[in-house]
Motif scaffolding. Structure first.
Motif, PDB file in Angstrom:
ATOM      1  N   PRO A  78       0.825  -1.207   0.000  1.00 43.62           N
ATOM      2  CA  PRO A  78       0.000   0.000   0.000  1.00 43.62           C
ATOM      3  C   PRO A  78       0.858   1.256   0.000  1.00 43.62           C
ATOM      4  O   PRO A  78       2.030   1.220   0.410  1.00 43.62           O
ATOM      5  N   PRO A  79       0.310   2.375  -0.462  1.00 39.52           N
ATOM      6  CA  PRO A  79       1.099   3.616  -0.491  1.00 39.52           C
ATOM      7  C   PRO A  79       1.697   3.981   0.864  1.00 39.52           C
ATOM      8  O   PRO A  79       2.825   4.473   0.924  1.00 39.52           O
ATOM      9  N   ALA A  80       0.966   3.733   1.953  1.00 38.25           N
ATOM     10  CA  ALA A  80       1.490   4.072   3.274  1.00 38.25           C
ATOM     11  C   ALA A  80       2.774   3.297   3.573  1.00 38.25           C
ATOM     12  O   ALA A  80       3.685   3.810   4.240  1.00 38.25           O
ATOM     13  N   HIS A  81       2.853   2.055   3.072  1.00 40.71           N
ATOM     14  CA  HIS A  81       4.059   1.258   3.309  1.00 40.71           C
ATOM     15  C   HIS A  81       5.230   1.790   2.480  1.00 40.71           C
ATOM     16  O   HIS A  81       6.361   1.894   2.982  1.00 40.71           O
ATOM     17  N   SER A  82       4.983   2.108   1.203  1.00 45.59           N
ATOM     18  CA  SER A  82       6.046   2.687   0.379  1.00 45.59           C
ATOM     19  C   SER A  82       6.571   3.970   1.013  1.00 45.59           C
ATOM     20  O   SER A  82       7.775   4.246   0.988  1.00 45.59           O
ATOM     21  N   TYR A  83       5.661   4.754   1.578  1.00 39.89           N
ATOM     22  CA  TYR A  83       6.062   6.023   2.190  1.00 39.89           C
ATOM     23  C   TYR A  83       6.888   5.791   3.448  1.00 39.89           C
ATOM     24  O   TYR A  83       7.914   6.436   3.670  1.00 39.89           O
ATOM     25  N   ALA A  84       6.469   4.863   4.280  1.00 36.82           N
ATOM     26  CA  ALA A  84       7.102   4.679   5.592  1.00 36.82           C
ATOM     27  C   ALA A  84       8.392   3.881   5.532  1.00 36.82           C
ATOM     28  O   ALA A  84       9.236   3.997   6.434  1.00 36.82           O
ATOM     29  N   TYR A  85       8.568   3.066   4.483  1.00 34.93           N
ATOM     30  CA  TYR A  85       9.737   2.193   4.420  1.00 34.93           C
ATOM     31  C   TYR A  85      11.030   3.014   4.519  1.00 34.93           C
ATOM     32  O   TYR A  85      11.189   4.032   3.844  1.00 34.93           O
TER      33      TYR A  85
END
Length: 638
Positions: A562-569
């Motif tokens: 999900p976009p939130a995971h790409s952002y937080a990684y």
């Protein structure tokens, strides 16, 4: 557009076999009876057991190409349908894009006719719709900046200038403004320009300050009620400062009230990483020159500085090489009667497409004007099915056909390290590439060579005995060391995927490897001395599905992203402090198996591409998912 004469609909039953089963139904909508035909479809979910079908005969497969025929004597009258099931799959279907991507019929006359395909349906359980992936977001500072700057201490004004205009600018600074005007107009064609070269009483003055103390990619913006001052030391930092001004003023215009323009204070900005990349696979699907240039425009808008251009793969060789014209005639042409069979999304009509050397020069110059470096990739030694069809003299004629298969199902698809002509071929290819691409790096792939490759080749076995080489990956290392020597001679550095390190690898000096299989690989590469770019599929592959719902499109081998995971990684992750200097940056990867339309492209690439831009630029402590979500809706798309 003419309505479809034939349509193929499909569903997947999770309990229909070890990996489930497809049910296909072909509808005859042509108005005439249909008999004596064969059906072809392309699908990433491949058949590996030819006997596991019902009411059809499986004829052949080539990677994602599947051909069937109906029971003998079957005739479909107008409006009738034929249903058959296919089990024996190599993996389960997990999402709606795991079914047929294209189809066609071969009639008894030999004519090929198109078949429309529908999305894959799920049998036996509820198919939930995809969830909302982006919250409304929250803003503490109402500035439309993507990515968010390193330091910001600015106060929003109650109004915004109609235009920003230069005061006392040099010819070079005027040219930079003009470049930014053109970029903004291309990305937002109907929006008012943010800059003007002529003074305007409704505008605000923009002055420039050359400051040698700033890093090359850094800039500083100082705001007051009557002017903005942009400080920079190089043209790159100046462009990034102009881009930030364009973003803020455009955002304040198009979303008045939500976003505003600064009236006082400063923005002091510089990137977190030196390598801020985006990769595009143009082999699986061909992108016209204008689409490639628009993607580069989008990269420049988000302050990416690397465009990694994946120009060759099993599906096609897209780069014109004048020494080998067959590469862009035979090596790009796919069709029912062509040497290269249809693959994902291909149907009854032959397809081709390549970039001429003039196209390449145009794209490289366009990117350079926006401070984006084009890093070309020819993927070797694996992923060369198209190359070997175009140039069969590169094969060992004594090697048994289909003696090994790649993970994508291509037989005998790797350049043979024991064929002397392989090296002559690559020397000529690199000679032409270094004339086209000024980048200090040439990416040579090096990924996904199947274990067992070449072991049925008498020439390879002879080479292994002579050189004391053990196994496929020892051969690969031998091959890639020769390639690195070729690049060294031409003043270029080697970039590759993480498997370049297999079998002994290549010398770490002047080699940059991309960790894609998982994050831990990056640390292992750094420990071996390689410079590393982090691009793990689990966070940065933009073809991955964004939710677990069956109706969500995309690939799933690396899980759900999900976009939130790409952002937080966090690329630095578990990197020990003593190895962090080996981490050069991060990269998004756009693999094109699923991108059969602009709609799919935009749905899967955005907002994850700007999320990765912020991971590449913004300090960890300054990242904020809710703020990002509030701003990212302004992003341009392809």
């Amino acid at each position: 557009m003419k309505p479809a004469d034939y349509r193929l609909e499909s569903s997947w039953n999770p309990g229909g076999g070890p990996h489930g089963a497809f049910t296909f139904t072909l509808f005859n909508l042509s108005g005439a009876a249909l008999s004596g035909f064969k059906l072809v479809y392309t699908s990433l979910t491949r058949v590996i057991d030819a006997t596991a079908c019902a009411n059809a005969t499986f004829l052949r497969r080539n990677a994602n190409f599947h051909e069937f025929e109906p029971p003998a004597g079957l005739t479909l009258a107008a409006g009738e349908s034929w249903t058959f099931t296919v089990a024996g799959l190599h993996r389960p279907a997990r999402h709606c894009t795991d079914g047929a991507k294209s189809a066609y019929l071969t009639l008894s006359s030999g004519k090929h006719v198109p078949v429309a395909v529908s999305d894959l349906l799920l049998e036996g359980r509820v198919s939930e719709p995809p969830p909302v992936l982006l919250p409304e977001g929250r803003l503490d500072l109402p500035f439309a900046l993507q990515p968010w700057p390193a330091e910001i201490d600015a106060k929003p004004g109650d109004s915004f200038p109609v235009i920003l205009y230069p005061e006392g600018a040099s010819a070079d600074e005027l040219s930079a403004i003009s470049t930014c005007i053109s970029l903004t107009r291309r990305l937002f064609e109907s929006d008012h320009s943010v800059f003007n070269l002529v003074t305007s009483p409704q505008g605000r003055a923009l002055t420039f300050n050359k400051d040698a103390s700033l890093d090359a990619e850094a800039y500083r913006l100082t705001f007051s009620a009557d002017r903005v001052t942009l400080s920079y030391s190089s043209s790159a930092g100046r462009q990034y400062g102009l881009t930030s001004l364009a973003q803020m003023l455009n955002g304040a215009r198009v979303s008045q009230g939500k976003f505003r323009f600064p009236v006082s204070g400063t923005i002091s900005d510089h990137p977190r990483y030196s390598w801020r990349g985006c990769h595009l696979d143009v082999s699986r699907q061909f992108y016209p020159v204008d689409d490639v240039k628009r993607l580069i425009d989008i990269l420049a808008w988000f302050k990416f500085n690397i465009f990694h251009w994946h120009l060759t793969d099993d599906e096609a060789w897209r780069l014109e090489i004048k020494a080998y014209p067959q590469l862009t005639t035979t090596g790009v042409l796919r069709g029912p009667d062509e040497p290269l069979l249809p693959q994902l999304g291909n149907g009854a009509e032959p397809v081709d497409g390549f970039y001429s050397q003039d196209d390449v020069r145009d794209i490289v110059a366009h990117a350079s004007s926006l401070h984006v470096e084009v890093v070309p990739e020819i993927d070797i030694p694996g992923h060369n099915a198209a190359t070997l069809v175009a140039l069969p003299e590169l094969t060992d004629g004594q090697e048994a056909p289909e003696s090994y298969h790649s993970v994508q199902g291509y037989p005998n698809n790797a350049l043979n390290p024991a064929v002397p002509l392989t090296y002559e071929f690559l020397e000529k290819v690199f000679d032409e590439m270094v004339e086209l691409f000024p980048s200090s790096y040439i990416h040579i792939g090096g990924d996904e060579v199947a274990n067992g490759s070449w072991l049925a080749s008498p020439l390879a076995r002879k080479l292994m005995a002579e050189e004391g080489i053990s196994g496929t990956f020892g051969l690969q290392s031998y091959f890639l060391k020769q390639v690195k020597t070729m690049l060294d001679k031409r003043g270029r550095k080697l970039a590759g995927w993480n498997e370049v390190a297999h079998g002994g690898g290549v010398a770490a000096k002047d080699s940059l490897l991309m960790a894609w299989e998982n994050p831990q690989v990056g640390i292992e590469l750094a420990e071996q001395g390689y410079d590393v770019v982090m691009t793990p599929g689990q966070a940065y592959y933009l073809d991955m599905v964004q939710a677990e719902a069956f109706q969500e499109p995309g690939a799933s081998w690396a899980g759900t992203v999900p976009p939130a995971h790409s952002y937080a990684y966090e690329a630095a992750g578990e990197f020990p402090e003593e190895l962090k200097h080996k981490l050069k940056g991060v990269q998004a990867c756009i693999w094109s198996e699923h991108f059969l339309s602009r709609g799919y492209f935009n749905r899967l690439v955005f907002p994850r591409l700007p999320a990765i831009a912020e991971a590449a630029w913004t300090p960890k402590a300054s990242k904020d998912w809710d703020r990002f979500a509030a701003i990212v809706t302004l992003s341009p798309k392809l």
